[in-house]
Design an enzyme around this catalytic site. Structure first.
Site, PDB file in Angstrom:
ATOM      1  N   LYS A  28       0.835  -1.206   0.000  1.00 52.21           N
ATOM      2  CA  LYS A  28       0.000   0.000   0.000  1.00 52.21           C
ATOM      3  C   LYS A  28       0.875   1.262   0.000  1.00 52.21           C
ATOM      4  O   LYS A  28       0.613   2.201  -0.748  1.00 52.21           O
ATOM      5  CB  LYS A  28      -0.925  -0.033   1.228  1.00 52.21           C
ATOM      6  CG  LYS A  28      -1.874   1.144   1.314  1.00 52.21           C
ATOM      7  CD  LYS A  28      -3.129   0.790   2.085  1.00 52.21           C
ATOM      8  CE  LYS A  28      -2.912   0.618   3.575  1.00 52.21           C
ATOM      9  NZ  LYS A  28      -2.626   1.876   4.289  1.00 52.21           N
ATOM     10  N   ARG A  33       2.814   5.928  -3.230  1.00 53.76           N
ATOM     11  CA  ARG A  33       3.973   6.728  -3.641  1.00 53.76           C
ATOM     12  C   ARG A  33       4.216   6.630  -5.139  1.00 53.76           C
ATOM     13  O   ARG A  33       4.641   7.603  -5.771  1.00 53.76           O
ATOM     14  CB  ARG A  33       5.210   6.285  -2.848  1.00 53.76           C
ATOM     15  CG  ARG A  33       5.164   6.787  -1.389  1.00 53.76           C
ATOM     16  CD  ARG A  33       6.120   6.000  -0.508  1.00 53.76           C
ATOM     17  NE  ARG A  33       6.225   6.518   0.855  1.00 53.76           N
ATOM     18  CZ  ARG A  33       5.334   6.303   1.840  1.00 53.76           C
ATOM     19  NH1 ARG A  33       4.230   5.611   1.594  1.00 53.76           N
ATOM     20  NH2 ARG A  33       5.540   6.801   3.052  1.00 53.76           N
ATOM     21  N   GLY A 101      -5.026   7.931   5.715  1.00 57.09           N
ATOM     22  CA  GLY A 101      -4.115   8.913   6.315  1.00 57.09           C
ATOM     23  C   GLY A 101      -2.903   9.128   5.433  1.00 57.09           C
ATOM     24  O   GLY A 101      -2.413  10.255   5.283  1.00 57.09           O
ATOM     25  N   ARG A 129      -8.727  12.016  12.602  1.00 60.77           N
ATOM     26  CA  ARG A 129      -7.285  11.842  12.784  1.00 60.77           C
ATOM     27  C   ARG A 129      -6.539  13.176  12.706  1.00 60.77           C
ATOM     28  O   ARG A 129      -6.922  14.069  11.960  1.00 60.77           O
ATOM     29  CB  ARG A 129      -6.753  10.835  11.754  1.00 60.77           C
ATOM     30  CG  ARG A 129      -7.427   9.486  11.930  1.00 60.77           C
ATOM     31  CD  ARG A 129      -6.948   8.468  10.944  1.00 60.77           C
ATOM     32  NE  ARG A 129      -5.543   8.139  11.140  1.00 60.77           N
ATOM     33  CZ  ARG A 129      -4.842   7.373  10.303  1.00 60.77           C
ATOM     34  NH1 ARG A 129      -5.406   6.883   9.235  1.00 60.77           N
ATOM     35  NH2 ARG A 129      -3.580   7.113  10.557  1.00 60.77           N
ATOM     36  N   SER A 174       7.082   8.952  12.318  1.00 65.37           N
ATOM     37  CA  SER A 174       6.016   8.814  11.329  1.00 65.37           C
ATOM     38  C   SER A 174       6.560   8.972   9.915  1.00 65.37           C
ATOM     39  O   SER A 174       7.071  10.036   9.550  1.00 65.37           O
ATOM     40  CB  SER A 174       4.922   9.855  11.579  1.00 65.37           C
ATOM     41  OG  SER A 174       4.080   9.929  10.440  1.00 65.37           O
ATOM     42  N   GLN A 176       4.692   9.023   7.371  1.00 66.87           N
ATOM     43  CA  GLN A 176       3.785   9.920   6.644  1.00 66.87           C
ATOM     44  C   GLN A 176       4.245  11.367   6.797  1.00 66.87           C
ATOM     45  O   GLN A 176       4.261  12.129   5.834  1.00 66.87           O
ATOM     46  CB  GLN A 176       2.359   9.753   7.157  1.00 66.87           C
ATOM     47  CG  GLN A 176       1.768   8.400   6.795  1.00 66.87           C
ATOM     48  CD  GLN A 176       0.378   8.192   7.361  1.00 66.87           C
ATOM     49  OE1 GLN A 176      -0.138   9.046   8.074  1.00 66.87           O
ATOM     50  NE2 GLN A 176      -0.221   7.061   7.051  1.00 66.87           N
ATOM     51  N   ASP A 327       1.833  -1.243  11.953  1.00 68.12           N
ATOM     52  CA  ASP A 327       0.500  -1.661  11.514  1.00 68.12           C
ATOM     53  C   ASP A 327       0.182  -3.106  11.915  1.00 68.12           C
ATOM     54  O   ASP A 327      -0.931  -3.591  11.649  1.00 68.12           O
ATOM     55  CB  ASP A 327       0.379  -1.523   9.991  1.00 68.12           C
ATOM     56  CG  ASP A 327       0.346  -0.062   9.562  1.00 68.12           C
ATOM     57  OD1 ASP A 327      -0.035   0.800  10.383  1.00 68.12           O
ATOM     58  OD2 ASP A 327       0.717   0.223   8.412  1.00 68.12           O
ATOM     59  N   ARG A 358      -6.373   1.780  18.011  1.00 67.20           N
ATOM     60  CA  ARG A 358      -6.177   0.325  17.876  1.00 67.20           C
ATOM     61  C   ARG A 358      -5.881  -0.361  19.210  1.00 67.20           C
ATOM     62  O   ARG A 358      -6.120  -1.565  19.341  1.00 67.20           O
ATOM     63  CB  ARG A 358      -5.072   0.027  16.859  1.00 67.20           C
ATOM     64  CG  ARG A 358      -5.545   0.306  15.442  1.00 67.20           C
ATOM     65  CD  ARG A 358      -4.504   0.010  14.391  1.00 67.20           C
ATOM     66  NE  ARG A 358      -5.112   0.100  13.055  1.00 67.20           N
ATOM     67  CZ  ARG A 358      -4.433   0.227  11.929  1.00 67.20           C
ATOM     68  NH1 ARG A 358      -3.100   0.276  11.954  1.00 67.20           N
ATOM     69  NH2 ARG A 358      -5.062   0.293  10.778  1.00 67.20           N
ATOM     70  N   ARG A 403      -7.655  -3.175   9.546  1.00 75.93           N
ATOM     71  CA  ARG A 403      -6.760  -4.124  10.235  1.00 75.93           C
ATOM     72  C   ARG A 403      -7.419  -4.710  11.494  1.00 75.93           C
ATOM     73  O   ARG A 403      -7.107  -5.821  11.904  1.00 75.93           O
ATOM     74  CB  ARG A 403      -5.431  -3.465  10.565  1.00 75.93           C
ATOM     75  CG  ARG A 403      -4.690  -3.009   9.313  1.00 75.93           C
ATOM     76  CD  ARG A 403      -3.226  -2.747   9.528  1.00 75.93           C
ATOM     77  NE  ARG A 403      -2.698  -1.861   8.516  1.00 75.93           N
ATOM     78  CZ  ARG A 403      -2.381  -2.225   7.265  1.00 75.93           C
ATOM     79  NH1 ARG A 403      -2.524  -3.480   6.884  1.00 75.93           N
ATOM     80  NH2 ARG A 403      -1.906  -1.351   6.402  1.00 75.93           N
TER      81      ARG A 403
HETATM   82  C1  S3P Z   1       2.512   4.684   6.236  1.00 80.49           C
HETATM   83  C2  S3P Z   1       3.042   5.040   7.445  1.00 80.49           C
HETATM   84  C3  S3P Z   1       2.494   4.595   8.742  1.00 80.49           C
HETATM   85  C4  S3P Z   1       1.514   3.436   8.579  1.00 80.49           C
HETATM   86  C5  S3P Z   1       0.582   3.626   7.427  1.00 80.49           C
HETATM   87  C6  S3P Z   1       1.348   3.783   6.133  1.00 80.49           C
HETATM   88  C7  S3P Z   1       3.140   5.214   5.003  1.00 80.49           C
HETATM   89  O1  S3P Z   1       1.806   5.685   9.338  1.00 80.49           O
HETATM   90  O2  S3P Z   1       0.783   3.258   9.769  1.00 80.49           O
HETATM   91  O3  S3P Z   1      -0.274   2.507   7.312  1.00 80.49           O
HETATM   92  O4  S3P Z   1       2.838   4.702   3.906  1.00 80.49           O
HETATM   93  O5  S3P Z   1       3.952   6.136   5.114  1.00 80.49           O
HETATM   94  P1  S3P Z   1       2.582   6.784  10.251  1.00 80.49           P
HETATM   95  O6  S3P Z   1       3.531   7.484   9.402  1.00 80.49           O
HETATM   96  O7  S3P Z   1       1.498   7.680  10.763  1.00 80.49           O
HETATM   97  O8  S3P Z   1       3.224   5.970  11.351  1.00 80.49           O
END
Ligand code: S3P
Length: 448
Positions: A28, A33, A101, A129, A174, A176, A327, A358, A403
Site C-alpha cells: 500500500k 507513492r 491517512g 485523525r 512517522s 507519513q 500496523d 487500535r 486491520r
Molecule cells: C505509512 C506510514 C504509517 C503506517 C501507514 C502507512 C506510510 O503511518 O501506519 O499505514 O505509507 O507512510 P505513520 O507514518 O502515521 O506511522
C-alpha cells in the site's frame, strides 16, 4: 466501502488446516507513492502490481484532480503521465481521500509548495485523525492550513507561492510526516532536511532517488539526517510494486494459530523498516522459514513457509521495534492470545491515532473473546491462553478499521466459538482479495 457505504457484518469459525499459497496484493505504501511520484515526474511512469484497494484508488483520483493522467490498463497495471514538480493544477472540487491517512498527508505535502488551494476530506475515521502533525511543518514552508478544531479534516491547504526550504526534526516516528515534508521540499528551492530519531519506513527516500531526486541520508548521533535538494526534474520510472508485508501478516498469523496449517507466502518484504512483526513472531517460537531471499521491485524479499506453531511463548516486544511493525500490532495481539504467557507491547501510543484507536479496539475485542488484557496510554499486554485456548464467541467492533476487522477474523479461525465483526467493508481499503484468498487456504469466513 471506506466507511461511506453499508456496514458488512462478517464471521469466521474454527477451521481445518490452512494450506496452499497466499499471494497477497501490492504494498500500500509503495502504491500510493508510485502514483504521487509519477504525477510529479515529467513523462510516463509505468506501474505493475499496484494495489487496487480503495485507499490507493482514492489517491489515483486525487492525482487526476491535480492534472496528471492516470490510466488503468489491466489488473495492477497502470500508467501515470506526470505534470512535473510544481506543475499541479488547482483541483476544481473537494478531494475525498476516503479512509487513507497516507493519502491525505502525502498529498497535502505534495501540493503545499505550489500556489494552489485544495480542500481535503475523508470518511468518519479519517476526519477524526490529527493533521497538525503535517500542517505544522508545512506551514514552515509558507503554506497555510484551515481545518476543524484539533487540526481535523475537512481542511483547506493554501500552497506557498514563495516556498522556503525547511529543516525539521520529526517529533513523532512517522513515515507519513517525513514523506509529507520531503514531498513539500521537492518544490522548495535549496535543501530541505528531515531528521528522524527512530527510523521509519524508507520507501519515499528509496523511490525519490529512483525518480532522480538528489537525496542523501546520513546516520548521525541525532538519528537519520535526510537531505533533499529542491526543484529537480523527476524522471518517470517503471515501478514493480512488491507484495505488502502488512497484508501478508494476516495469512501468516492465521497459519501460525490454526492447527495443522502449512502455507507459503511468496515475496514478503524483508526491508528492515517493515519486518518487525516477523522478527517478533520468530522470537515467540513461530515456525517460519525465510526461503529464496532476493530483490523484487527494489525491496529485499523472501518466500515465507509458515507452519502451525502450537508452542509460541509471549515475549516483551522491544519498543524501539515499533515503527517497523506499527500496523501489525493488532494481528500480533491475536497471535499473543494463542501463545503461552504474556506478551507486552510498549511504546505503541501511535496506535491510538491510526484508522481507529487500535489499542482500545483490540483490548475491547479480545476481552469480549474471553482474553485478559491490560492497557495504558502507551501499552498493551495480552495474557496468552495457549494454542486453541481462546473462547471467542463475540462480535467485535471494527471502528471503520480494516486491520481490526482482519485481525478478529483471523482470531475466529482458531477460537473455540466463532468470532464476528460488525463491519468488514473497510477491508476493501487495503486488502480487497482478503476474503477469497483466506477461503482459498481453507479459512471458514462468511458474510452476515
Ligand atoms: C505509512 C506510514 C504509517 C503506517 C501507514 C502507512 C506510510 O503511518 O501506519 O499505514 O505509507 O507512510 P505513520 O507514518 O502515521 O506511522
Amino acid at each position: 466501502m471506506s466507511g461511506h457505504g453499508e456496514a458488512q457484518p462478517m464471521k469466521s469459525r474454527k477451521s481445518g488446516p490452512l494450506k496452499g499459497v497466499a499471494a497477497v496484493p501490492g504494498d500500500k505504501s509503495i502504491s500510493h507513492r508510485s502514483l504521487i511520484f509519477g504525477a510529479m515526474a515529467v513523462g510516463e511512469t509505468t506501474i505493475t502490481g499496484l494495489l487496487e484497494g480503495q485507499d490507493v484508488l482514492d489517491t489515483a483520483k486525487a492525482m487526476r484532480a491535480f492534472g496528471a493522467t492516470v490510466t488503468r490498463h489491466g489488473e495492477g497495471a497502470w500508467t501515470v503521465n506526470g505534470v512535473g514538480v510544481g506543475g499541479f493544477q488547482e483541483p476544481s472540487d473537494v478531494l475525498d481521500v476516503g479512509n487513507s491517512g497516507t493519502g491525505a498527508r502525502l498529498i497535502m505535502g505534495t501540493m503545499a509548495t505550489t500556489p494552489i488551494t485544495a480542500t481535503f476530506t475523508g470518511d468518519a475515521s479519517l476526519r477524526k485523525r490529527p493533521m497538525g502533525r503535517v500542517t505544522d511543518p508545512l506551514s514552515m514552508f509558507g503554506a497555510r492550513a484551515y481545518g476543524r478544531k484539533g487540526g481535523r479534516l475537512p481542511m483547506t491547504i493554501v500552497g506557498a507561492a514563495n516556498p522556503v526550504p525547511v529543516r525539521y526534526a520529526l517529533p513523532v516516528a512517522s513515515a507519513q510526516v517525513k514523506s509529507a515534508v520531503l514531498l513539500a521540499g521537492l518544490n522548495a528551492p535549496g535543501e530541505t532536511v528531515v531528521i528522524e530519531r527512530e527510523p521509519t519506513r524508507d520507501h519515499s527516500e528509496r523511490m525519490l532517488v529512483g525518480f532522480g531526486a538528489q537525496l542523501h541520508v546520513e546516520k548521525t548521533a541525532e538519528g537519520h539526517v535526510i537531505t533533499l535538494t529542491g526543484q529537480p526534474e523527476l524522471r518517470p520510472q517503471t515501478v514493480a510494486v512488491p507484495r505488502d508485508p502488512s497484508s501478508a501478516a494476516f495469512p501468516v498469523c492465521a497459519a501460525l494459530i490454526v492447527e495443522g496449517s502449512d502455507i507459503l507466502v511468496p515475496g514478503v518484504s524483508q526491508n528492515l523498516t517493515r519486518n518487525g512483526l516477523y522478527l517478533t513472531l520468530v522470537e515467540m517460537g513461530a515456525e517460519i522459514e525465510f526461503q529464496n531471499p532476493r530483490e523484487e521491485g527494489g525491496e529485499p524479499v523472501a518466500d515465507l513457509r509458515v507452519r502451525f506453531s502450537g508452542n509460541m511463548k509471549g515475549i516483551e516486544v522491544p519498543p524501539e521495534r515499533a515503527p517497523s511493525m506499527i500496523d501489525e500490532y493488532p494481528v500480533l495481539s491475536v497471535v499473543a492470545a494463542f501463545a503461552q504467557g504474556k506478551t507486552v507491547m510498549r511504546g505503541i501510543k501511535e496506535l491510538r491515532v491510526k484508522e481507529s484507536d487500535r489499542i482500545d479496539a483490540m483490548a475491547r475485542g479480545l476481552e469480549a473473546c474471553g482474553v485478559r488484557v491490560e492497557e495504558d496510554e502507551d501499552t498493551l499486554i495480552v495474557h496468552g491462553m495457549g494454542a486453541g485456548g481462546v473462547p471467542g464467541g463475540a462480535t467485535c467492533a471494527t471502528h471503520i478499521d480494516h486491520r481490526i476487522a482482519m485481525s478478529f477474523l483471523v482470531c475466529g479461525l482458531a477460537a473455540k466459538a466463532p468470532v464476528a465483526v460488525d463491519d468488514g467493508s473497510p477491508i476493501q481499503t487495503s486488502f480487497p482479495i482478503f476474503e477469497g484468498l483466506m477461503r482459498g487456504l481453507g479459512a471458514e469466513i462468511e458474510r452476515g
